[in-house]
Scaffold this active site. Structure first.
Site, mmCIF file in Angstrom:
data_model
loop_
_atom_site.group_PDB
_atom_site.id
_atom_site.type_symbol
_atom_site.label_atom_id
_atom_site.label_comp_id
_atom_site.label_asym_id
_atom_site.label_seq_id
_atom_site.Cartn_x
_atom_site.Cartn_y
_atom_site.Cartn_z
ATOM 1 N N HIS A 1 73.154 -4.661 51.452
ATOM 2 C CA HIS A 1 73.516 -4.647 50.029
ATOM 3 C C HIS A 1 74.778 -5.496 49.806
ATOM 4 O O HIS A 1 74.811 -6.378 48.940
ATOM 5 C CB HIS A 1 73.758 -3.187 49.609
ATOM 6 C CG HIS A 1 74.208 -2.995 48.191
ATOM 7 N ND1 HIS A 1 73.397 -2.472 47.213
ATOM 8 C CD2 HIS A 1 75.405 -3.220 47.583
ATOM 9 C CE1 HIS A 1 74.070 -2.399 46.063
ATOM 10 N NE2 HIS A 1 75.291 -2.847 46.265
ATOM 11 N N GLU A 2 75.804 -5.260 50.617
ATOM 12 C CA GLU A 2 77.061 -5.999 50.441
ATOM 13 C C GLU A 2 76.872 -7.488 50.733
ATOM 14 O O GLU A 2 77.490 -8.342 50.091
ATOM 15 C CB GLU A 2 78.173 -5.425 51.332
ATOM 16 C CG GLU A 2 78.469 -3.942 51.118
ATOM 17 C CD GLU A 2 78.644 -3.533 49.655
ATOM 18 O OE1 GLU A 2 79.129 -4.343 48.855
ATOM 19 O OE2 GLU A 2 78.286 -2.391 49.323
ATOM 20 N N MET B 1 82.573 -2.369 49.590
ATOM 21 C CA MET B 1 82.914 -3.329 48.542
ATOM 22 C C MET B 1 82.725 -4.741 49.062
ATOM 23 O O MET B 1 83.231 -5.109 50.124
ATOM 24 C CB MET B 1 84.385 -3.110 48.118
ATOM 25 C CG MET B 1 84.882 -4.122 47.103
ATOM 26 S SD MET B 1 83.921 -4.049 45.553
ATOM 27 C CE MET B 1 84.027 -5.764 45.025
ATOM 28 N N GLU C 1 74.526 -5.081 40.723
ATOM 29 C CA GLU C 1 74.226 -3.914 41.553
ATOM 30 C C GLU C 1 72.728 -3.665 41.703
ATOM 31 O O GLU C 1 72.244 -3.336 42.776
ATOM 32 C CB GLU C 1 74.926 -2.671 40.995
ATOM 33 C CG GLU C 1 76.448 -2.779 41.033
ATOM 34 C CD GLU C 1 76.995 -3.079 42.425
ATOM 35 O OE1 GLU C 1 76.266 -2.976 43.419
ATOM 36 O OE2 GLU C 1 78.194 -3.439 42.509
#
Length: 868
Positions: free
Chosen positions: A311-312, A277, A334
């Site tokens: 990605h994060e 996250m 996303e």
């Protein structure tokens, strides 16, 4: 905040029945102090919210759920009239007097809550250290669980600043989004850790973690990067800290905006529902997605950890700095972070060739889900909270990123990145709609991105382009593709602008766009393949003779890896939908025995394996025949490369060896089987080097498949005593046992949360659906234990849908589907209705494939000498 929207534009984008808070006041700043209490797993807190009044009002509503309010004051005057709407997750404070437009106000609330076990909101996470159970407290606010931690305006557009303080035992580590301003001792054993004020941000990105944590620090970047973990495991964070430093430098330069926070912390959390996250400045991860020992990790896991970190970190700009206005724009977040992580991986690790595996991985996940009736558009109108968790799926991530891949190919990668940079600078610290991104890309490219992309993001599904040859002409026609093969005229209205990318022996023609139903073009002399490199989000259908011809040019080296992988995937999907025979797929690949690319082999072997799984409840002979075909296909190459690994093996050769080994073992190759049994035996006797990390999962799975009680005890013990990746491989292999009395033990473990963490319950399930005994046992478990499962994994967690999908996915017969429909007929499916609908769609596809293919596949195997 000044938006570049005229009002008519933005208001028309917001559905009038969306469940949101009234717009009478807006938050500017939260001053929050919170204290987790480990003795009884509760927390207490107080928050003061600085509000600005937008219109005359006599009430203030906030999101609040599972929180008890002890006291509340507005501008120091106590509030007596408080109402809770549990269903809408709102608390309303009624005021004695009116607040007037333009005024400022301070709302103070004192509250308590529970450190829950749902991996959502402020929750507890447990781990073992020297035989003792220990706990840490951590948060997961996305999408709508900040309201479980403190009353707030829990909507992405209600951005504010946060000044957070944490009270805890003085020996524990307390982390939050920002760096520490000061620490003050309270009494003998407590401390108050006050953090600096955050920049303006959304509630779903607020985070704090409290526990016994150690860290490794990397100083290769402008601000310090730390990886935190429970004591003794922090040294496994060195790899990710290094990736983070390289990635932040890369994004600073590409976006032309510096990472705006004073530090970056990444934390490994023992209980974690998702993969990771992107909380601003305090990114949290499932342990296996952050901590690795590169020397004892297989190539795929190392790549996965790298991509998750990238990605994060992409989100720190795209999502955190610039945020979607509401959850229907989730895909912006996303899809973009997914695309960006490959772009970074491709630039920093070019030898991984990530765009090749994109075609076999992400693009296929997108097309597979989007070919079901139970799919949804990329931009999905979200109105209620229970709809939000369900859109964190392959449409938002995989189809979203595939559409961005398509745009970046159309505009050119550098133009695309400069459009992104313009978009980020223009909306820094603000909120946006999808159209804002298209606008920025149009400005830098001079192309009409908005009109082209709206058709792709606002409609469900994607096209199939049929290539017909008539004399010297090619006729290209688009129709909706459904995996069930039964498109109705009313489902086939949309015409997509399709970038055809026609590959011939002369090269690629990128100029032709198919935007009507059908076009006719001259037929090239030698060969033709559309969707060159598969950057288009569609499938292609050729005539039977043309599939064999593609096989031939593929074998001659005239198609790129992406083309070979994409053709195999298209053929497989068309066969499964009954639009071509599965034997066309066999004919396409049977001449590819000299293929040396692991991504292509992965695709071929996976597709044959999924055809095999369709016959799991049929006569054994057809599966044995397919095994013979596989062994024949791989024989030459497998004999040439074998399964010994050395330090000289690069990324792709490691992957190729493990792909072949897995296929050899599952198809009954005696040499590979004997090796697996011996290697496992040596491993159990204490030789930890007996199994190469790249072969670990395959060997564990095989010995379980043929294993007895002793093997079960060994694998369970490996699971209990090993670190991240080895544990997961052992846990998954438990599902592979076929002896009924061992299967009963495996099933019994699924709900023992002291043995298998709730976050990992699906892992042994993935093993169970590989054989019919496992599939039947798993379904029996789901139906018998439904009430317990439902309580352990509530529908508010997206995991419930996944569990239903997995538990039904081994089935292939009509009576199985009837049983699933019968069981869920009387149930309230709120929160997992999408997952259930998709599971039923997929069952239909398998049932039809099994019926349709049984004859032709049996005959093909017989004609080609593979019948047993």
């Amino acid at each position: 905040m000044c938006h570049h929207h005229n009002s008519s534009d933005s208001s028309s984008l917001i559905p009038s029945d969306r469940e949101v808070l009234p717009n009478n006041v807006k938050p500017l700043h939260y001053d929050l102090t919170i204290e987790p209490i480990f003795e009884n797993f509760t927390f207490k807190g107080e928050v003061t919210i600085d509000l600005h009044v937008l219109e005359r009002t006599d009430y203030i509503s906030l999101n609040s759920l599972q929180i008890e309010i002890q006291e509340s004051k507005l501008n120091d005057i106590e509030l007596k009239n408080i109402q809770f709407d549990v269903n809408k997750q709102i608390v309303t404070f009624k005021l004695d007097d009116h607040l007037v437009e333009g005024a400022d106000a301070k709302l103070y609330i004192k509250f308590t809550g529970t450190l829950n076990e749902d991996m959502a909101g402020f929750y507890k996470s447990s781990y073992q250290e020297n035989g003792e159970t220990k706990y840490l407290a951590t948060t997961q606010m996305e999408a709508t669980d900040c309201r479980k931690v403190f009353p707030c305006y829990d909507q992405p557009a209600a951005k504010a600043k946060f000044t957070i303080s944490i009270i805890t035992q003085k020996e524990l580590t307390a982390l939050s989004n920002m760096d520490v301003k000061e620490t003050t001792l309270i009494g003998d054993d407590k401390k108050l850790v006050a953090f600096n004020t955050t920049p303006i941000m959304s509630t779903y990105l607020v985070a704090f973690v409290v526990g016994e944590l150690n860290y490794v620090e990397n100083n290769d970047y402008r601000v310090p990067i730390r990886v935190y973990a429970t004591s003794g495991t922090e040294n496994l964070g060195v790899y990710s800290a290094d990736i983070a430093a390289k990635t932040l430098k890369f994004f600073d330069k590409k976006f032309d905006i510096e990472y705006p926070l004073p530090k970056l912390d990444m934390v490994a959390i023992p209980d974690f529902a998702a993969g990771a996250m992107e909380n601003y400045g305090l990114v949290t991860y499932r342990i296996v997605d952050l901590l690795i020992d590169p020397a004892n990790t297989n190539a795929t896991t190392q790549q996965r950890v790298t991509e998750v970190v990238m990605h994060e970190l992409a989100h720190q700009w795209f999502g955190n700095l610039v945020t979607m206005e509401f959850w229907d724009g989730l895909w912006l977040n996303e899809g973009f972070a997914t695309w960006m992580s490959w772009y970074a991986a491709d630039s920093l690790f070019p030898h991984w060739k990530v765009w090749e595996s994109y075609v076999s991985g992400t693009l296929q996940q997108a097309l597979s889900l989007d070919s079901l009736r139970a799919s949804h558009p990329v931009e999905v109108p979200v109105k209620k909270v229970d709809q939000i968790t369900q859109i964190f799926d392959a449409i938002s991530y995989s189809k979203g990123s595939s559409l961005l891949k398509m745009v970046s190919k159309w505009l050119g990668e550098e133009v695309f990145i400069s459009g992104i940079s313009l978009y980020l600078k223009r909306f820094k610290w603000g909120n946006t709609y999808t159209s804002d991104l298209w606008q920025a890309l149009s400005e830098v490219s001079g192309k009409d991105v908005n009109n082209v992309m709206n058709i792709w993001t606002k409609n469900v599904g994607f096209p199939l382009v049929k290539v017909e040859e008539v004399d010297d002409k090619l006729i290209l026609t688009q129709n909706r593709f459904l995996a069930t093969g039964d498109v109705k005229p009313e489902e086939d209205q949309v015409l997509y602008p399709i970038f055809l990318g026609i590959r011939t022996s002369e090269g690629i023609d990128e100029t032709i766009v198919l935007s009507e139903r059908s076009i006719t073009i001259p037929k090239p002399a030698n060969f033709v393949k559309i969707n060159a490199d598969h950057s288009g989000v569609y499938r292609a259908a050729y005539e039977p003779a043309r599939w064999a011809k593609l096989g031939q040019v593929g074998a001659e080296g005239k198609l790129t890896v992406e083309d070979r992988v994409g053709s195999v995937s298209d053929a497989s999907a068309l066969a499964s939908a009954g639009l071509i025979e599965s034997t066309s797929l066999f004919n396409l690949v049977r001449t590819w025995t000299a293929e040396s690319n692991y991504v292509v082999w992965d695709s071929i072997l996976n597709k044959i394996s999924s055809i095999k799984s369709v016959f799991i409840f049929d006569d054994e002979s057809i599966r044995k025949g397919l095994d013979g075909f596989v062994l024949d296909l791989i024989e030459d190459k497998f004999n040439e490369i074998g399964w010994e690994f050395s330090d000289e093996d690069d990324f792709s050769s490691q992957n190729l060896k493990s792909t072949f080994f897995a296929s050899a073992v599952s198809s009954g190759h005696q040499g590979a089987i004997d090796f697996s049994v011996k290697a496992f035996d040596d491993f159990v006797k204490g030789d930890k080097k007996a199994i190469n990390p790249n072969l670990r999962a395959v060997i564990f799975n095989y010995v379980a498949k043929v294993g007895d009680e002793t093997t079960f005890e060994h694998l369970l013990n490996i699971y209990k005593t090993s670190e991240s990746e080895v544990r997961i491989a052992a846990l998954r292999s438990l599902g592979r046992f076929t002896k009924p009395e061992i299967l009963d033990k495996v099933i019994a473990l699924l709900l023992q949360t002291d043995v298998i963490k709730q976050q990992d319950i699906y892992i042994p399930m993935q093993g169970l659906i590989n054989h019919k005994e496992g599939s039947l046992k798993l379904w029996e478990w789901l139906t018998t234990e439904w009430d317990k499962i439902y309580k352990l994994i509530p529908p508010s967690s997206s995991m419930l849908g996944s569990i239903i999908t997995i538990a039904t996915s081994g089935f292939t017969k009509q009576e199985h589907k009837d049983a699933v429909e019968e069981f869920f007929k009387e149930k309230d499916t709120k929160g997992y209705d999408q997952g259930l609908a998709r599971a039923l769609d997929r069952l239909t596809i398998k049932i039809n494939s099994a019926k349709r293919d049984l004859g032709p596949v049996t005959q093909w195997l017989s004609v080609n000498g593979y019948s047993k």
